[in-house]
Structures are given as C-alpha cells and as structure tokens.
Design an enzyme around this catalytic site. Structure first.
Site, PDB file in Angstrom:
ATOM      1  N   THR A  43       0.812  -1.218   0.000  1.00 53.04           N
ATOM      2  CA  THR A  43       0.000   0.000   0.000  1.00 53.04           C
ATOM      3  C   THR A  43       0.840   1.260   0.000  1.00 53.04           C
ATOM      4  OG1 THR A  43      -1.822  -1.106   1.079  1.00 53.04           O
ATOM      5  CG2 THR A  43      -1.707   1.272   1.370  1.00 53.04           C
ATOM      6  N   TYR A  57      -8.203   0.735  -3.049  1.00 51.75           N
ATOM      7  CA  TYR A  57      -7.126   1.266  -3.893  1.00 51.75           C
ATOM      8  C   TYR A  57      -6.379   0.083  -4.470  1.00 51.75           C
ATOM      9  CZ  TYR A  57      -4.683  -0.131   0.279  1.00 51.75           C
ATOM     10  OH  TYR A  57      -4.223  -0.875   1.354  1.00 51.75           O
ATOM     11  N   SER A  90       1.875  -7.755  -0.671  1.00 53.36           N
ATOM     12  CA  SER A  90       2.708  -8.670   0.121  1.00 53.36           C
ATOM     13  C   SER A  90       2.082 -10.033   0.358  1.00 53.36           C
ATOM     14  CB  SER A  90       3.082  -8.032   1.455  1.00 53.36           C
ATOM     15  OG  SER A  90       1.941  -7.892   2.287  1.00 53.36           O
ATOM     16  N   THR A 123       1.629  -4.273   4.231  1.00 60.52           N
ATOM     17  CA  THR A 123       1.426  -4.508   5.668  1.00 60.52           C
ATOM     18  C   THR A 123       0.949  -5.935   5.947  1.00 60.52           C
ATOM     19  OG1 THR A 123      -0.884  -3.793   5.502  1.00 60.52           O
ATOM     20  CG2 THR A 123       0.766  -2.113   6.115  1.00 60.52           C
ATOM     21  N   ASP A 124       0.347  -6.584   4.948  1.00 61.03           N
ATOM     22  CA  ASP A 124      -0.272  -7.888   5.234  1.00 61.03           C
ATOM     23  C   ASP A 124       0.722  -8.909   5.760  1.00 61.03           C
ATOM     24  OD1 ASP A 124      -2.915  -8.077   2.680  1.00 61.03           O
ATOM     25  OD2 ASP A 124      -2.607  -6.805   4.445  1.00 61.03           O
ATOM     26  N   LYS A 196       0.453  -7.493  12.692  1.00 59.95           N
ATOM     27  CA  LYS A 196      -0.664  -6.653  12.279  1.00 59.95           C
ATOM     28  C   LYS A 196      -1.880  -7.104  13.077  1.00 59.95           C
ATOM     29  CE  LYS A 196      -2.938  -4.967   8.048  1.00 59.95           C
ATOM     30  NZ  LYS A 196      -2.981  -5.123   6.564  1.00 59.95           N
ATOM     31  N   GLU A 316      -1.321 -28.522  27.440  1.00 60.66           N
ATOM     32  CA  GLU A 316      -2.532 -29.023  26.761  1.00 60.66           C
ATOM     33  C   GLU A 316      -2.324 -30.389  26.109  1.00 60.66           C
ATOM     34  OE1 GLU A 316      -5.652 -26.524  27.585  1.00 60.66           O
ATOM     35  OE2 GLU A 316      -5.606 -28.339  26.349  1.00 60.66           O
TER      36      GLU A 316
HETATM   37  N1  DGL Z   1      -2.402  -6.110  -0.248  1.00 58.11           N
HETATM   38  C1  DGL Z   1      -1.863  -5.586   0.982  1.00 58.11           C
HETATM   39  C2  DGL Z   1      -0.340  -5.747   1.040  1.00 58.11           C
HETATM   40  O1  DGL Z   1       0.337  -5.527   0.011  1.00 58.11           O
HETATM   41  C3  DGL Z   1      -2.166  -4.153   1.125  1.00 58.11           C
HETATM   42  C4  DGL Z   1      -2.050  -3.775   2.547  1.00 58.11           C
HETATM   43  C5  DGL Z   1      -0.941  -2.804   2.771  1.00 58.11           C
HETATM   44  O2  DGL Z   1       0.166  -2.860   2.202  1.00 58.11           O
HETATM   45  O3  DGL Z   1      -1.201  -1.999   3.661  1.00 58.11           O
HETATM   46  O4  DGL Z   1       0.168  -6.083   2.110  1.00 58.11           O
END
Ligand code: DGL
Length: 359
Positions: A43, A57, A90, A123-124, A196, A316
């Site tokens: 992103t 987006y 990602s 971020t993913d 995340k 467990e």
């Molecule tokens: N598709 C997600 C990624 O590339 C977008 C999320 C992001 O980068 O914030 O990780």
C-alpha cells in the site's frame, strides 16, 4: 584591459562560490548516512481513485524513484537511493521472493558505503518478512521495514511520515544491533515481535511485549531492547541458505475436521504448524492425525490462534510423549518462518525446541 580584468575577477568569484557551495554540499552529504531503500510493493506504493479512497485502492503501483522524489525531506536526514526489488502486494510474496530480498539485503549490508537499509513492503505480511530477515541477515547495521495502511493518494495518508521515520532510523547509529525493525505510526517495533493486529487503521501494528521505542521528528526514543537472538547472533545465515523447506499451517476451531491436516501431511510438508485455540489446544479427534504426520517424518509444532501469550510445553498436550515442538510466543505465521529457517539446519526435535526458545 580593465573590462577583461573585471570579467576575470567575476568568473573567479563565481567559480569560488560554486566550488565552496559544492564543497559544503559534499561535506553535508558526507556527514549524512547513506541509506538504500529496497521497494517491494504494498500500500505504501499504492494509489486510489480519489483522496477519499483510504481503503479501496490498488497496491504496488508507485515505483521507488517516485516514492523518493515525492518525499524530498528524506534528503535532510540521509543520502538516499532506491532499488525496486519487487512490485507486489505482500500477500502474494513467495519463499523465493523472501530469499531474493534477504540475499540483496545481506549483500548491501556488506558494502562500506551503505549505513542502513529500508525496505518498503505491504502490511499484510511485513511481520513475516521482518522475522525472516532478523533470523538470517548477519549485520548490525539498521534494517528497517516500513509500510502504510493508506495509499499516498488518500486523505491523511500515513506512508510519507512512516517512510521518513524509517530512513531516519536506518541512518541512526543508536538503531544498530537491535535486529530488524519496523517503523509504523511513530513507533519502532521489533521485527520479531510485531504483528498486524487491526486491518484498516494506521495504528494497526503492535508487539505483544511492547514497542522498542518511538521516533519523533527524526529523533529516536528507545525504551527496551530485544532479548531473543537475531542478526549477528543468529546461527542462521542467508548467504548459506539456497532454498526453504515446505512448512504449512492448519488451524484448530470448533468442529474442525482432519481434512486439512491429512492433505498437508500427504503433500510432504517438512513441518506442520497447528494454530490451536487457547494454549495451543488440539481437538481429541485431531490428535491421531497429527501423530501420523509426525510418524511420517514431518515435525509437528503447536502454536496458538490466540494473538498474545505463549504455548506451555506438555500442558494441553504431552509434547514429550508425542515428540512435538511448541512455538513459544510465536503466532502461527511467525512459527512457520522460524520452522522453515530452523529446518535448513536440523530436524532434531530437541534442537528445534531449543531454537524456538532462543529465537
Ligand atoms: N495487499 C496488501 C499488502 O500488500 C495491502 C495492505 C498494505 O500494504 O497496507 O500487504
């Protein structure tokens, strides 16, 4: 004659002024750290149709040169240059992408003219890449991951300040030796601990044991340091890793069937991460299927789907009896990264458990 001498003095004056300006620029540049930005997509390189599109987006659209050109303030804290390693969202990164990126980071870190490295990322899965790099890149130079929750085209986009913070931290001597870092939303997080935790706001990332510090207006404020092994103190070295073993994840939940575990077992995984509820619990009906995965030679690692805390060995499930490994405080996706790296060295379960305690 007089006009010529005046012209000569004028030329000499301009030449001197230019030379002194260039000299002071050179001194200024020499005083600033050299930071390389490796761009992978996400992103932070995204673009939306309008400023109101903060969540809708296209990721991975803007190239690294444009990111750098769009943020001239970077030049106030470092001499910056960029490389476009990938241009992907990602969630679509592969093990081969991880190896390519880590090997590039390792090569750059060896260069005397590189003081720090920034990696722009989605971020993913940035938490997975960050952990992989901290486990395998042997350098004490700052390696700083950075991402954004909103594209640069959106109102209150977070990417520009996140990127400025990342370059500032990557050029900081006090960021050396702390393992791979992530700068997001003013915080400096440990690449090992960060995950995340929220999927649509700038304060998305947390570390269950707390941030390492904050970066504000180009100054770092540190409050703790990592205690787990990383980078220079790691027994794993990306320069000796040529491939990564297949490690997959199966989740535990009410009503779970053995279908996924059976299929993954038959697919020839080298290790299976079980992301169970609670303290890494395993449904009674599932235990025999995990025992078969182990009997067939794959490693079984008990993790938990609960975000925070850590799995207690032999609580467990009788891990000693079943010859299983527990993932300690690592979430399933992080446990998978460590399992892949560890299996490049050993498949001995006692050694693997040591590795999960130490990294
Ligand atoms: N598709 C997600 C990624 O590339 C977008 C999320 C992001 O980068 O914030 O990780």
């Amino acid at each position: 004659m007089q006009a010529r001498s005046i012209f000569g003095k004028l030329v000499a004056g301009v030449a001197f002024a230019t030379l002194s300006a260039l000299t002071s620029l050179a001194h200024a540049q020499a005083a600033k750290p050299n930071v390389v930005i490796l761009a992978t997509g996400g992103t932070i390189a995204g673009a939306g149709a309008s400023a109101l599109n903060s969540a809708t987006y296209a990721a991975a659209k803007v190239g690294v040169e444009k990111l750098i050109a769009g943020l001239p303030e970077l030049g106030t804290v470092a001499n910056v240059r960029g490389e476009q390693v990938f241009q992907v969202a990602s969630e679509s990164l592969t093990n081969d992408n991880l190896l390519t990126l880590a090997k590039r980071v390792s090569a750059l870190a060896k260069q005397p003219d590189v003081d720090g490295i920034v990696i722009t990322h989605g971020t993913d899965t940035v938490e997975e890449t960050a952990y992989f790099l901290t486990l395998t890149v042997h350098t004490s130079k700052p390696i700083v991951m950075v991402a954004s929750m909103r594209p640069g085209t959106a109102l209150s986009a977070d990417g520009a300040l996140n990127l400025f913070d990342a370059v500032s931290v990557a050029g900081s001597k006090d960021a050396m030796g702390k393992g791979v870092l992530l700068t997001m939303n003013d915080s400096i997080e440990s690449g090992r601990d960060v995950s995340k935790n929220f999927n649509i706001k700038p304060s998305a990332f947390v570390s269950q044991w707390g941030s390492l510090g904050m970066v504000v207006e180009g100054k770092n404020y540190w409050f703790r340091a990592p205690v787990k092994r990383h980078t220079m103190n790691s027994e794993f070295d990306i320069d000796t890793i040529t491939s990564l073993p297949n490690v997959e994840i199966a989740m535990g939940y009410e009503g779970v069937s053995p279908t996924a575990i059976e299929a993954l077992g038959k697919s020839g995984v080298k290790a299976l991460i079980h992301g169970g509820p609670g303290n890494g619990s395993v449904a009674d009906r599932i235990v025999p299927y995990l025992q078969k995965v182990r009997a067939d030679g794959a490693i079984v690692i008990r993790s938990s789907r609960v975000p925070d805390g850590f799995v207690i060995r032999n609580a467990e499930q009788p891990d000693d009896k079943y010859d299983w490994v527990v993932a300690h405080d690592l979430r399933p996706q992080k446990a998978r990264i460590l399992a892949m790296v560890a299996l490049t060295k050993t498949s001995d379960t006692k050694e693997l458990q040591r590795i999960f305690w130490e990294y």
